[in-house]
Enzyme design. Structure first.
Site, PDB file in Angstrom:
ATOM      1  CG  HIS A 294      -3.410  -6.263   8.736  1.00 44.75           C
ATOM      2  ND1 HIS A 294      -4.190  -5.124   8.726  1.00 44.75           N
ATOM      3  CD2 HIS A 294      -2.419  -6.021   7.837  1.00 44.75           C
ATOM      4  CE1 HIS A 294      -3.708  -4.242   7.870  1.00 44.75           C
ATOM      5  NE2 HIS A 294      -2.633  -4.775   7.302  1.00 44.75           N
TER       6      HIS A 294
ATOM      7  CG  HIS B 182       4.208  -6.019   3.295  1.00 42.80           C
ATOM      8  ND1 HIS B 182       3.754  -5.575   4.514  1.00 42.80           N
ATOM      9  CD2 HIS B 182       3.184  -5.836   2.436  1.00 42.80           C
ATOM     10  CE1 HIS B 182       2.517  -5.134   4.384  1.00 42.80           C
ATOM     11  NE2 HIS B 182       2.138  -5.290   3.135  1.00 42.80           N
TER      12      HIS B 182
ATOM     13  CG  HIS C  65       0.313  -8.334   3.136  1.00 45.41           C
ATOM     14  ND1 HIS C  65      -0.226  -7.190   2.587  1.00 45.41           N
ATOM     15  CD2 HIS C  65      -0.291  -9.375   2.490  1.00 45.41           C
ATOM     16  CE1 HIS C  65      -1.098  -7.536   1.641  1.00 45.41           C
ATOM     17  NE2 HIS C  65      -1.166  -8.841   1.566  1.00 45.41           N
TER      18      HIS C  65
ATOM     19  CG  HIS D 115      -2.034  -1.025   1.095  1.00 42.44           C
ATOM     20  ND1 HIS D 115      -3.064  -0.919   0.173  1.00 42.44           N
ATOM     21  CD2 HIS D 115      -2.241  -2.188   1.755  1.00 42.44           C
ATOM     22  CE1 HIS D 115      -3.862  -1.976   0.298  1.00 42.44           C
ATOM     23  NE2 HIS D 115      -3.374  -2.761   1.236  1.00 42.44           N
TER      24      HIS D 115
HETATM   25 FE   LIG Z   1      -1.288  -4.027   5.743  1.00 41.84          FE
HETATM   26 FE   LIG Z   2       0.064  -5.088   2.802  1.00 42.43          FE
END
Ligand SMILES: [Fe+2]
Ligand SMILES: [Fe+2]
Length: 262
Positions: free
Chosen positions: A178, A151, A176, A67
């Site tokens: 979470h 990530h 990534h 992101h």
């Molecule tokens: Fe994220």
């Molecule tokens: Fe991500």
């Protein structure tokens, strides 16, 4: 010495929780250096200059992920921040950089490398294995402490990276998904590995987003706006890695989850 790493920080709730808790976590673990993943810190998607400044008040380095460029304009700002890094295996034509060697306030240096996976990810990244090999070869021999934020989506790719870098870096910690994984370990040659550090965001949420909205999206198959949950109980997930700063070998990795707004 000990360093702290925090998983993806989501929105203002995540930022505020990190600002409140990271100083306490540093005391709790006697950590001299802290790295946080800020790829969701601006309203849940990407990062802005002001979010980066906020996070750098408490953290030494901010890493990014897929992101990285979600906030319009950050591509023009990233080069103002020498302590913000985006994945290293992006095209060299992209702004910013993917790793850095940073002074540890307690002495010595820490190299931080950000990488993005290829499995179940947007296909815009080069091979992370080749990229990290080249970066490690280019680091000064005096740099012994190396932290990799990998990530990526697949635990297989993340664990494989841990084995690939075992004995070459201090820690490989994933981001990534979470969701914190329960696989923290010290590999045979002294590298700490954890497939995912987790998230700094709302406890009652799906990866930081409103539960009802996410359910509507999954159940209907329609595009649905997914608001970030900024209030209530916020979790702060991460890990503390204790290492020998002479050799760079990890001695211990302790994953943790803490909460604010109880
Ligand atoms: Fe994220
Ligand atoms: Fe991500």
């Amino acid at each position: 010495m000990t360093l702290i790493f925090l998983g993806d920080i989501v929105g203002k709730g995540g930022r505020n929780a990190v600002k409140a808790l990271l100083p306490e976590l540093r005391r709790e673990f006697n950590a001299q250096f802290a790295v946080v993943n800020g790829e969701n810190s601006a309203a849940g998607s990407g990062i802005t200059g002001s979010c980066a400044r906020e996070l750098l008040e408490v953290a030494d380095v901010v890493t990014l992920g897929d992101h990285a460029w979600d906030q319009k304009g950050f591509e023009n700002e990233i080069n103002l921040f020498d302590r913000v890094i985006r994945p290293a295996n992006y095209s060299d034509t992209q702004p910013g950089r993917g790793y850095g060697v940073f002074r540890n306030p307690a002495g010595g240096e820490v190299a931080v490398i950000a990488l993005q996976g290829k499995v179940f990810m947007r296909d815009s990244a080069y091979c992370p294995f080749e990229t990290v090999e080249k970066i490690l070869a280019s680091l000064p021999a005096s740099v012994k402490t190396v932290l990799v934020d990998f990530h990526s989506e697949a635990s297989s790719e993340k664990l494989a990276m841990g084995y690939f870098l075992d004995g070459k870096v201090t820690a490989v910690i994933g981001t990534h998904t979470h969701i914190q994984t329960a696989d923290a370990r010290i590999l045979a040659n002294g590298t700490a590995a954890l497939s995912d550090a987790g998230m700094c965001g709302a406890e009652y949420s799906v990866l930081g987003r409103e539960v009802d909205a996410v359910l509507k999206k999954f159940r209907s198959g329609m595009p649905v706006r997914l608001p970030v949950v900024e209030t209530g109980k916020i979790r702060v997930d991460g890990a503390a890695v204790t290492y020998d700063h002479i050799t760079g070998r990890a001695l211990k990795i302790v994953p943790f989850s803490r909460y604010v707004g109880l």
